[in-house]
Design a protein around this motif. Sequence first.
Motif, PDB file in Angstrom:
ATOM      1  N   GLY A 166      -4.009  -0.276  -8.721  1.00  0.00           N
ATOM      2  CA  GLY A 166      -4.478   1.101  -8.589  1.00  0.00           C
ATOM      3  C   GLY A 166      -4.166   2.003  -9.758  1.00  0.00           C
ATOM      4  O   GLY A 166      -4.557   3.171  -9.763  1.00  0.00           O
ATOM      5  N   ALA A 167      -3.463   1.505 -10.771  1.00  0.00           N
ATOM      6  CA  ALA A 167      -3.133   2.347 -11.917  1.00  0.00           C
ATOM      7  C   ALA A 167      -4.405   2.661 -12.698  1.00  0.00           C
ATOM      8  O   ALA A 167      -5.155   1.775 -13.069  1.00  0.00           O
ATOM      9  CB  ALA A 167      -2.125   1.657 -12.821  1.00  0.00           C
ATOM     10  N   LEU A 168      -4.657   3.944 -12.917  1.00  0.00           N
ATOM     11  CA  LEU A 168      -5.841   4.372 -13.664  1.00  0.00           C
ATOM     12  C   LEU A 168      -5.609   4.309 -15.166  1.00  0.00           C
ATOM     13  O   LEU A 168      -6.518   4.010 -15.930  1.00  0.00           O
ATOM     14  CB  LEU A 168      -6.208   5.813 -13.277  1.00  0.00           C
TER      15      LEU A 168
ATOM     16  N   PRO B 219      -4.769   7.597  -8.591  1.00  0.00           N
ATOM     17  CA  PRO B 219      -5.713   8.531  -7.975  1.00  0.00           C
ATOM     18  C   PRO B 219      -5.088   9.398  -6.882  1.00  0.00           C
ATOM     19  O   PRO B 219      -5.533  10.520  -6.665  1.00  0.00           O
ATOM     20  CB  PRO B 219      -6.808   7.630  -7.402  1.00  0.00           C
ATOM     21  N   ASP B 220      -4.052   8.871  -6.199  1.00  0.00           N
ATOM     22  CA  ASP B 220      -3.451   9.622  -5.089  1.00  0.00           C
ATOM     23  C   ASP B 220      -2.079   9.043  -4.755  1.00  0.00           C
ATOM     24  O   ASP B 220      -1.697   7.980  -5.250  1.00  0.00           O
ATOM     25  CB  ASP B 220      -4.355   9.590  -3.848  1.00  0.00           C
ATOM     26  N   ILE B 221      -1.324   9.748  -3.918  1.00  0.00           N
ATOM     27  CA  ILE B 221       0.043   9.346  -3.588  1.00  0.00           C
ATOM     28  C   ILE B 221       0.076   8.036  -2.804  1.00  0.00           C
ATOM     29  O   ILE B 221       1.010   7.243  -2.950  1.00  0.00           O
ATOM     30  CB  ILE B 221       0.801  10.475  -2.858  1.00  0.00           C
ATOM     31  N   ALA B 222      -0.928   7.753  -2.005  1.00  0.00           N
ATOM     32  CA  ALA B 222      -0.971   6.495  -1.253  1.00  0.00           C
ATOM     33  C   ALA B 222      -1.035   5.304  -2.209  1.00  0.00           C
ATOM     34  O   ALA B 222      -0.409   4.262  -1.975  1.00  0.00           O
ATOM     35  CB  ALA B 222      -2.153   6.478  -0.290  1.00  0.00           C
ATOM     36  N   THR B 223      -1.764   5.454  -3.299  1.00  0.00           N
ATOM     37  CA  THR B 223      -1.863   4.386  -4.286  1.00  0.00           C
ATOM     38  C   THR B 223      -0.534   4.202  -5.008  1.00  0.00           C
ATOM     39  O   THR B 223      -0.126   3.076  -5.294  1.00  0.00           O
ATOM     40  CB  THR B 223      -2.987   4.674  -5.294  1.00  0.00           C
ATOM     41  N   VAL B 224       0.172   5.299  -5.291  1.00  0.00           N
ATOM     42  CA  VAL B 224       1.502   5.216  -5.893  1.00  0.00           C
ATOM     43  C   VAL B 224       2.421   4.413  -4.976  1.00  0.00           C
ATOM     44  O   VAL B 224       3.112   3.484  -5.408  1.00  0.00           O
ATOM     45  CB  VAL B 224       2.109   6.617  -6.137  1.00  0.00           C
ATOM     46  N   GLU B 225       2.430   4.752  -3.694  1.00  0.00           N
ATOM     47  CA  GLU B 225       3.312   4.082  -2.741  1.00  0.00           C
ATOM     48  C   GLU B 225       2.978   2.600  -2.629  1.00  0.00           C
ATOM     49  O   GLU B 225       3.878   1.756  -2.572  1.00  0.00           O
ATOM     50  CB  GLU B 225       3.233   4.777  -1.388  1.00  0.00           C
TER      51      GLU B 225
END
Length: 110
Positions: free
Chosen positions: A37-39, A65-71
């Motif tokens: 998910g890293a852009l 893109p969003d905090i869910a992807t970071v997690e």
Amino acid sequence: MITRYALFEGKVKEGQTEAFRAAVLENILPKWKAFPGALDVRVTFADARDEGAPEIPMILAINYPDIATVEAALASPARTAAKAATEEVLARFFDGRIHHHVTQANEFPL
């Protein structure tokens, strides 16, 4: 967009600047780029700091893109590989610590 920063605070060991940079680009950066998910993943080296300023010889930044992807990225097996590569390079070339910072980035495509 969410940007997660790792600030490398401290000093590269004497005479090891170029070796440190090469190890970061060859060993650390590809592992963090493998995060799901890293852009965008980028590293910035700082050669000189203002007198009295904290020494931050390197900043690693990853956009998501969003905090869910970071997690999800932080819970993935890719994190284990990235942490291991980072710790190995730091043990060889660096005296200091890593400070993590997560922020909502004000970055918009033109």
